[in-house]
Design an enzyme around this catalytic site. Sequence first.
Site, PDB file in Angstrom:
ATOM      1  N   LYS A 192       0.831  -1.210   0.000  1.00  0.00           N
ATOM      2  CA  LYS A 192       0.000   0.000   0.000  1.00  0.00           C
ATOM      3  C   LYS A 192       0.862   1.255   0.000  1.00  0.00           C
ATOM      4  CE  LYS A 192       0.301   1.556   4.483  1.00  0.00           C
ATOM      5  NZ  LYS A 192       1.499   0.810   4.861  1.00  0.00           N
ATOM      6  N   ASP A 245      -5.995  -0.075   5.275  1.00  0.00           N
ATOM      7  CA  ASP A 245      -4.696   0.590   5.350  1.00  0.00           C
ATOM      8  C   ASP A 245      -4.459   1.451   4.111  1.00  0.00           C
ATOM      9  OD1 ASP A 245      -2.239   1.275   6.371  1.00  0.00           O
ATOM     10  OD2 ASP A 245      -1.319  -0.684   6.112  1.00  0.00           O
ATOM     11  N   THR A 249      -3.633   5.484   4.273  1.00  0.00           N
ATOM     12  CA  THR A 249      -2.306   5.931   3.856  1.00  0.00           C
ATOM     13  C   THR A 249      -2.358   6.807   2.605  1.00  0.00           C
ATOM     14  OG1 THR A 249      -1.508   3.818   4.688  1.00  0.00           O
ATOM     15  CG2 THR A 249       0.050   5.137   3.473  1.00  0.00           C
ATOM     16  N   SER A 255       0.464  10.671   6.242  1.00  0.00           N
ATOM     17  CA  SER A 255       1.225   9.547   5.693  1.00  0.00           C
ATOM     18  C   SER A 255       2.541  10.033   5.101  1.00  0.00           C
ATOM     19  CB  SER A 255       0.402   8.846   4.609  1.00  0.00           C
ATOM     20  OG  SER A 255       1.231   8.075   3.761  1.00  0.00           O
ATOM     21  N   ARG A 256       3.647   9.461   5.565  1.00  0.00           N
ATOM     22  CA  ARG A 256       4.963   9.891   5.061  1.00  0.00           C
ATOM     23  C   ARG A 256       5.135   9.534   3.586  1.00  0.00           C
ATOM     24  NH1 ARG A 256       7.766   5.774   9.237  1.00  0.00           N
ATOM     25  NH2 ARG A 256       5.942   6.484  10.348  1.00  0.00           N
ATOM     26  N   VAL A 280      11.226   6.992   7.721  1.00  0.00           N
ATOM     27  CA  VAL A 280      11.532   6.190   6.539  1.00  0.00           C
ATOM     28  C   VAL A 280      10.261   6.032   5.713  1.00  0.00           C
ATOM     29  CG1 VAL A 280      12.257   3.924   5.712  1.00  0.00           C
ATOM     30  CG2 VAL A 280      13.384   4.940   7.696  1.00  0.00           C
TER      31      VAL A 280
END
Length: 337
Positions: A192, A245, A249, A255-256, A280
């Site tokens: 994802k 998820d 996300t 969300s990174r 990360v």
Amino acid sequence: MMVAVGVIGSGAWGTTLALLLARKGISTTIWDHRVERALEMQRTRENSVFLPNIRFPDNLSITSDIAEAVQAKDLLLLVTPSQKLRENLRLLAPYLAPETLLVSASKGIEITSLQRMTEVIAEELPDWRERIAALSGPNLSREVAEGKPTAAVVASDVPEVAIQARTIITCSTFRVYTSNDVIGVELGGALKNIIAIAAGFNVGLGYGENAKAAIITRGLAEISRLGVAAGANALTFAGLAGIGDLIATCASPLSRNQQLGRRLAEGEKLNDILQSTHSVAEGVSTTQAALKLAARYQVEMPIARQLSLILFEGLDPHKAVPELMMRDPKGELEGFA
């Protein structure tokens, strides 16, 4: 019965899980390999880098001593970057008790081996093969740490292990379900992140809500195709580790991976983005691993393919969308049979 938990990894998600457990009354220890960071968190009673202004409970401790984090623990949560997991397993192995449950909460695929995180654990710690599980779901760290309610799924090949992990981790704001589909839960959680970067492009390029919905839906098709080819249950991708998820996300600026996609679309360079953040973005390495797996299983992943060209070969994001739109026409469910 008193329970003790160790959390290997002090990033946003590791710290969040530690907070949940400590608030539940469980004696919890976070491990950070950097002595100065561990001392700072122990002194200030917060993780100022990843979760500023969220106070640690008294029963949450932080250490840089791997033995202290691992010894005499009923459950060990492994929440390190996926490409560092193997290295950290070798550090903790000498201190691990035979009865300890090992729960991976890292969402990635090891590039060199193409192994899922539980496969890496089983290979490094074969005596614990029957005590391994994977945790995944729509769990943005900041929201969970703030006590906002959500759900997750814990999967194990051994039903009793999933139930034990569920019992320890479930709390009033974090409802955990069980599954026996480890492959599906892990691949859903890892793959994802690729689609989330693509969703970030959508935001950065201003393509709107229709395009975002299409990316999420067709992204789920790619995830499901690869997952089923690898042995997962297709229904898992309709659950928390799949569409759940994926929605969280792709849709949230928290969300990174979505942030990374947006910043790339706005003209920043990948290396500059990666160097500017402490977190990360697992989707970068997962894109490489996923395409290798796709080749292994002869599965088509057009979104991942275009993303790879943008990330690693300098393709202009504006050119990726026409490439996707003008592919040969297909039936919507083609590739699932």
